[in-house]
Design a protein around this motif. Structure first.
Motif, mmCIF file in Angstrom:
data_model
loop_
_atom_site.group_PDB
_atom_site.id
_atom_site.type_symbol
_atom_site.label_atom_id
_atom_site.label_comp_id
_atom_site.label_asym_id
_atom_site.label_seq_id
_atom_site.Cartn_x
_atom_site.Cartn_y
_atom_site.Cartn_z
ATOM 1 N N ILE A 1 -94.838 -4.690 26.392
ATOM 2 C CA ILE A 1 -93.642 -3.862 26.211
ATOM 3 C C ILE A 1 -93.942 -2.415 26.586
ATOM 4 O O ILE A 1 -93.131 -1.740 27.233
ATOM 5 C CB ILE A 1 -93.130 -3.983 24.759
ATOM 6 N N GLY A 2 -95.119 -1.934 26.192
ATOM 7 C CA GLY A 2 -95.508 -0.571 26.552
ATOM 8 C C GLY A 2 -95.582 -0.362 28.058
ATOM 9 O O GLY A 2 -95.158 0.690 28.569
ATOM 10 N N LEU A 3 -96.099 -1.349 28.775
ATOM 11 C CA LEU A 3 -96.152 -1.234 30.239
ATOM 12 C C LEU A 3 -94.762 -1.165 30.846
ATOM 13 O O LEU A 3 -94.500 -0.356 31.742
ATOM 14 C CB LEU A 3 -96.924 -2.417 30.834
ATOM 15 N N PHE A 4 -93.845 -2.010 30.375
ATOM 16 C CA PHE A 4 -92.470 -1.970 30.894
ATOM 17 C C PHE A 4 -91.815 -0.618 30.604
ATOM 18 O O PHE A 4 -91.192 -0.015 31.489
ATOM 19 C CB PHE A 4 -91.618 -3.085 30.282
ATOM 20 N N VAL A 5 -91.942 -0.154 29.391
ATOM 21 C CA VAL A 5 -91.297 1.114 29.018
ATOM 22 C C VAL A 5 -91.898 2.270 29.802
ATOM 23 O O VAL A 5 -91.159 3.126 30.331
ATOM 24 C CB VAL A 5 -91.420 1.342 27.493
ATOM 25 N N MET A 6 -93.208 2.315 29.894
ATOM 26 C CA MET A 6 -93.848 3.398 30.646
ATOM 27 C C MET A 6 -93.536 3.318 32.141
ATOM 28 O O MET A 6 -93.346 4.342 32.797
ATOM 29 C CB MET A 6 -95.362 3.369 30.432
ATOM 30 N N ALA A 7 -93.472 2.093 32.664
ATOM 31 C CA ALA A 7 -93.214 1.935 34.096
ATOM 32 C C ALA A 7 -91.844 2.487 34.480
ATOM 33 O O ALA A 7 -91.723 3.238 35.453
ATOM 34 C CB ALA A 7 -93.323 0.476 34.498
ATOM 35 N N TRP A 8 -90.830 2.117 33.725
ATOM 36 C CA TRP A 8 -89.477 2.512 34.119
ATOM 37 C C TRP A 8 -88.975 3.752 33.411
ATOM 38 O O TRP A 8 -87.967 4.331 33.793
ATOM 39 C CB TRP A 8 -88.521 1.346 33.928
ATOM 40 N N GLY A 9 -89.697 4.220 32.399
ATOM 41 C CA GLY A 9 -89.302 5.452 31.729
ATOM 42 C C GLY A 9 -90.002 6.683 32.257
ATOM 43 O O GLY A 9 -89.456 7.782 32.228
ATOM 44 N N VAL A 10 -91.225 6.509 32.764
ATOM 45 C CA VAL A 10 -92.018 7.668 33.180
ATOM 46 C C VAL A 10 -92.556 7.509 34.598
ATOM 47 O O VAL A 10 -92.332 8.362 35.460
ATOM 48 C CB VAL A 10 -93.197 7.890 32.198
ATOM 49 N N VAL A 11 -93.254 6.433 34.855
ATOM 50 C CA VAL A 11 -94.014 6.287 36.100
ATOM 51 C C VAL A 11 -93.112 6.192 37.325
ATOM 52 O O VAL A 11 -93.472 6.681 38.402
ATOM 53 C CB VAL A 11 -94.960 5.063 36.006
#
Length: 91
Positions: free
Chosen positions: A18-28
């Motif tokens: 979940i952290g990877l998904f959120v970071m991918a589309w929220g920040v990266v």
């Protein structure tokens, strides 16, 4: 204790997913769409791996030593598979 360890392992891996998904589309994605897609691909692989590891047997697990599996009447019609061998069902 083994079940607790498996649960912790599963929830850590799913939290990372979940952290990877959120970071991918929220920040990266603002910096690199390719990196965000790569993070999502990695996150896509985590749930099946987490399920396999959460259901794997530890070395000191003994759930397969259930004495009911040695029951000679296991496949007989009407035999209650959940009743231990030494207990009879009320008729």
């Amino acid at each position: 204790m083994q079940a607790h360890r498996r649960h912790v392992r599963y929830f850590v891996m799913m939290g990372a997913c979940i952290g990877l998904f959120v970071m991918a589309w929220g920040v990266v994605r603002f910096y690199s769409v390719g990196a965000a897609i790569a993070m999502c691909v990695v996150a896509m692989v985590i749930p099946p791996v987490a399920a396999v590891l959460a259901n794997s047997r530890d070395r000191d697990d003994d759930w397969w030593d259930d004495p009911r599996w040695d029951d000679p009447r296991w496949n007989d019609a009407g035999h209650d598979r959940d009743a231990p061998d030494h207990e009879e069902r009320p008729r």
